[in-house]
Design a protein around this motif. Structure first.
Motif, short mmCIF file in Angstrom:
data_model
loop_
_atom_site.label_atom_id
_atom_site.label_comp_id
_atom_site.label_asym_id
_atom_site.label_seq_id
_atom_site.Cartn_x
_atom_site.Cartn_y
_atom_site.Cartn_z
N THR A 139 -2.69 -5.12 -0.20
CA THR A 139 -3.45 -4.40 -1.21
C THR A 139 -4.59 -5.26 -1.76
O THR A 139 -5.72 -4.78 -1.92
CB THR A 139 -2.54 -3.95 -2.37
N SER A 140 -4.32 -6.53 -2.00
CA SER A 140 -5.35 -7.41 -2.53
C SER A 140 -6.46 -7.64 -1.51
O SER A 140 -7.65 -7.68 -1.85
CB SER A 140 -4.75 -8.75 -2.98
N LYS A 143 -8.65 -4.47 -1.36
CA LYS A 143 -9.56 -4.36 -2.50
C LYS A 143 -10.71 -5.36 -2.39
O LYS A 143 -11.86 -5.02 -2.66
CB LYS A 143 -8.81 -4.58 -3.82
N THR A 160 -5.74 5.74 6.48
CA THR A 160 -4.33 5.77 6.10
C THR A 160 -3.52 6.54 7.15
O THR A 160 -4.08 7.30 7.94
CB THR A 160 -4.15 6.46 4.73
N GLU A 165 0.33 4.83 2.05
CA GLU A 165 -0.96 4.17 2.29
C GLU A 165 -2.08 4.88 1.54
O GLU A 165 -3.03 4.24 1.07
CB GLU A 165 -1.25 4.12 3.79
N ASN A 167 -1.76 6.27 -1.36
CA ASN A 167 -1.63 5.80 -2.74
C ASN A 167 -2.26 4.41 -2.92
O ASN A 167 -2.88 4.13 -3.95
CB ASN A 167 -0.16 5.77 -3.16
N VAL A 168 -2.11 3.55 -1.91
CA VAL A 168 -2.74 2.23 -1.95
C VAL A 168 -4.26 2.38 -1.95
O VAL A 168 -4.98 1.71 -2.70
CB VAL A 168 -2.28 1.36 -0.75
N LEU A 170 -6.04 4.88 -3.01
CA LEU A 170 -6.46 5.38 -4.32
C LEU A 170 -6.41 4.28 -5.37
O LEU A 170 -7.28 4.18 -6.24
CB LEU A 170 -5.58 6.56 -4.73
N GLU A 171 -5.40 3.44 -5.26
CA GLU A 171 -5.21 2.34 -6.22
C GLU A 171 -6.40 1.38 -6.21
O GLU A 171 -6.79 0.86 -7.27
CB GLU A 171 -3.92 1.58 -5.89
N ILE A 172 -6.99 1.13 -5.06
CA ILE A 172 -8.10 0.17 -4.99
C ILE A 172 -9.47 0.85 -5.18
O ILE A 172 -10.51 0.20 -5.10
CB ILE A 172 -8.07 -0.65 -3.68
N GLY A 173 -9.44 2.16 -5.45
CA GLY A 173 -10.68 2.85 -5.78
C GLY A 173 -11.42 3.48 -4.63
O GLY A 173 -12.62 3.76 -4.73
#
Length: 258
Positions: A139-140, A143, A160, A165, A167-168, A170-173
């Motif tokens: 994830t890092s 991003k 994805t 995946e 959700n990941v 979306l999490e990073i924008g």
């Protein structure tokens, strides 16, 4: 991770070590707006230039990415994807650069991007967008690479393969999410995946269907759920790309078997 995918990623790491010592050329073309070409009143096509793949071998022996890209643009493509991996997909950055110089569409670097230097290459060689694959990144890492591309003005298609995946992403924008129906571990196509995931995404997201689209009926059931579809193998096997492009969009008879 699938052994082939693992081998590709390990090869990328070796290539990146070499790339760090190279001077990149000055960018020669403008960045073309991604959203306006893909988020339209109808389903747009990201048409792909791909000579071959590890699973299919050589798809097009007379591969000419510039000639193919011109046909895509004339046929109404919204963007053009160019495979730049040399070791497994028979592509190159020069292929992408050549395409970017002759079309007025966003060109996306399709590769296994794991390091910022690959994004710098994409920018230098004329890409307007890059692909990032959630499956091969933390994830890092995702991003960091996503933000680096955005700082250069490049759009990012985040690929994805399942809801986790997504959700990941979306999490990073991510604002462009590809739902790839081809499982990277088994290479099987799961066509219901788009119907399961796409309706859950906010309509502000550019939703891209990837893999397994070879005829009009394949994407018709996705209408209202997706904004764009990435199509490669179907076109690479075509004897008449403009005709098959229209057959895919409009349901007329395809020419591939003729």
């Amino acid at each position: 991770m699938n052994p082939i995918l693992h081998k590709i990623v390990e090869t990328k790491k070796s290539e990146i070590k070499v790339s760090r010592g190279k001077t990149l050329p000055d960018r020669q073309v403008p960045i073309h707006d991604w959203k306006s070409h893909l988020k339209t009143n109808s389903v747009s096509v990201i048409a792909e230039c791909k000579k071959g793949s590890p699973s299919a071998g050589i798809l097009r022996s007379d591969y000419d990415p510039v000639a193919i890209a011109k046909q895509y643009e004339e046929s109404g493509a919204g963007a053009i994807s160019v495979l730049t991996d040399e070791s497994f997909f028979y592509g190159s950055l020069r292929d992408m650069e050549s395409v970017a110089k002759v079309v007025s569409l966003p060109v996306i670097r399709k590769d296994f991007i794991i390091d910022p230097v690959q994004i710098d290459e994409a920018y230098a060689y004329g890409a307007s967008a890059i692909l990032l694959i959630v499956r091969i990144l933390s994830t890092s890492e995702l991003k960091t690479l996503h933000d680096h591309a955005n700082r250069l003005g490049l759009a990012v298609l985040v690929e994805t393969h399942n809801e986790g995946e997504v959700n990941v992403a979306l999490e990073i924008g991510a604002n462009t999410i590809g739902i790839n129906t081809r499982d990277l571990d088994t290479f099987q196509i799961h066509k219901n995946l788009i119907e399961e995931i796409a309706p859950k995404l906010d309509k502000s997201i550019i939703r891209v269907a990837e893999s397994g689209i070879e005829k009009f009926e394949d994407w018709q059931k996705y209408k209202g759920m997706i904004d764009s579809m990435l199509v490669g193998t179907f076109f690479m096997k075509s004897k008449n790309i403009p005709a098959d492009f229209q057959s895919l969009l409009n349901g007329s008879n395809a020419t591939q078997s003729q």
